[in-house]
Design a protein around this motif. Structure first.
Motif, PDB file in Angstrom:
ATOM      1  N   SER A  41      45.446  38.598  38.909  1.00 19.53           N
ATOM      2  CA  SER A  41      44.130  38.848  39.507  1.00 19.53           C
ATOM      3  C   SER A  41      43.049  37.991  38.860  1.00 19.53           C
ATOM      4  CB  SER A  41      43.772  40.327  39.428  1.00 19.53           C
ATOM      5  OG  SER A  41      43.653  40.754  38.091  1.00 19.53           O
ATOM      6  N   ILE A  45      40.896  35.665  41.190  1.00 20.64           N
ATOM      7  CA  ILE A  45      39.446  35.905  41.255  1.00 20.64           C
ATOM      8  C   ILE A  45      38.688  34.656  40.811  1.00 20.64           C
ATOM      9  CG2 ILE A  45      37.564  37.199  40.166  1.00 20.64           C
ATOM     10  CD1 ILE A  45      39.445  39.689  40.314  1.00 20.64           C
ATOM     11  N   PHE A  49      38.291  33.704  45.002  1.00 19.35           N
ATOM     12  CA  PHE A  49      37.930  35.098  45.281  1.00 19.35           C
ATOM     13  C   PHE A  49      37.564  35.324  46.745  1.00 19.35           C
ATOM     14  CE2 PHE A  49      34.905  38.706  45.298  1.00 19.35           C
ATOM     15  CZ  PHE A  49      35.762  39.680  44.832  1.00 19.35           C
ATOM     16  N   PRO A  53      39.071  38.981  48.753  1.00 22.79           N
ATOM     17  CA  PRO A  53      38.424  39.754  47.689  1.00 22.79           C
ATOM     18  C   PRO A  53      39.007  41.165  47.507  1.00 22.79           C
ATOM     19  CG  PRO A  53      36.921  39.422  49.541  1.00 22.79           C
ATOM     20  CD  PRO A  53      38.133  38.594  49.809  1.00 22.79           C
ATOM     21  N   THR A  57      40.748  42.245  44.016  1.00 20.04           N
ATOM     22  CA  THR A  57      40.110  43.345  43.294  1.00 20.04           C
ATOM     23  C   THR A  57      41.094  44.489  43.083  1.00 20.04           C
ATOM     24  OG1 THR A  57      37.961  42.743  44.212  1.00 20.04           O
ATOM     25  CG2 THR A  57      38.170  44.967  43.322  1.00 20.04           C
TER      26      THR A  57
END
Length: 146
Positions: A41, A45, A49, A53, A57
């Motif tokens: 992640s 990100i 991202f 998203p 997340t």
């Protein structure tokens, strides 16, 4: 206080161990999942991202949950056991919800999460791990004095 009394006092003050027997394997597997979910992640990100998203997340959240469960298992004691039970139950709900969501509406996840397809990309460990941990933690309650 004699040395025998001091030894009894220190062993009674220690939290009950949760990482004996199968608990060692759980800590190891959760540790691996922390590294996998957090590194995946963090990279996603940092690099892209905007592409997915929600997926990225959710993978980061999974990594934090895995980290907290690992910490509570290592910490030991009744408070940690209860906290780990709650987190494992929440993790299982998350895996089931996200896993089902990715199958029902794949367009909602342009890129996979740790929990996509019930953790298929991680050999289904994300769905098997909380089930195993919940069993172990409930069993640990029966063995551990309150």
């Amino acid at each position: 206080m004699t040395s025998g009394e001091a030894e009894v006092a220190t062993t009674e003050d220690r939290p009950a161990r949760l990482i004996s027997g199968p608990g060692v394997l759980l800590v190891w597997l959760y540790g691996v999942m922390v590294v996998g979910a957090v590194s995946r992640s963090a990279y996603q990100i940092a690099t892209d991202f905007g592409r997915a998203p929600l997926a990225y997340t959710l993978s980061a959240v999974a990594g934090v949950v895995y980290g907290f469960i690992t910490y509570t298992l290592v910490r030991g004691g009744e408070w940690a056991r209860r906290a780990a039970l709650v987190c494992c139950a929440a993790e299982l709900v998350g895996v089931l919800v996200v896993g089902t969501w990715t199958l029902v509406d794949p367009s909602a996840f342009p890129d996979a999460t740790v929990w996509s397809d019930y953790g298929m990309g991680y050999l289904f460990i994300p769905v098997l791990l909380p089930l195993s941990a919940l069993y172990w933690l409930r069993r640990a309650r029966a063995v551990t004095p309150s």
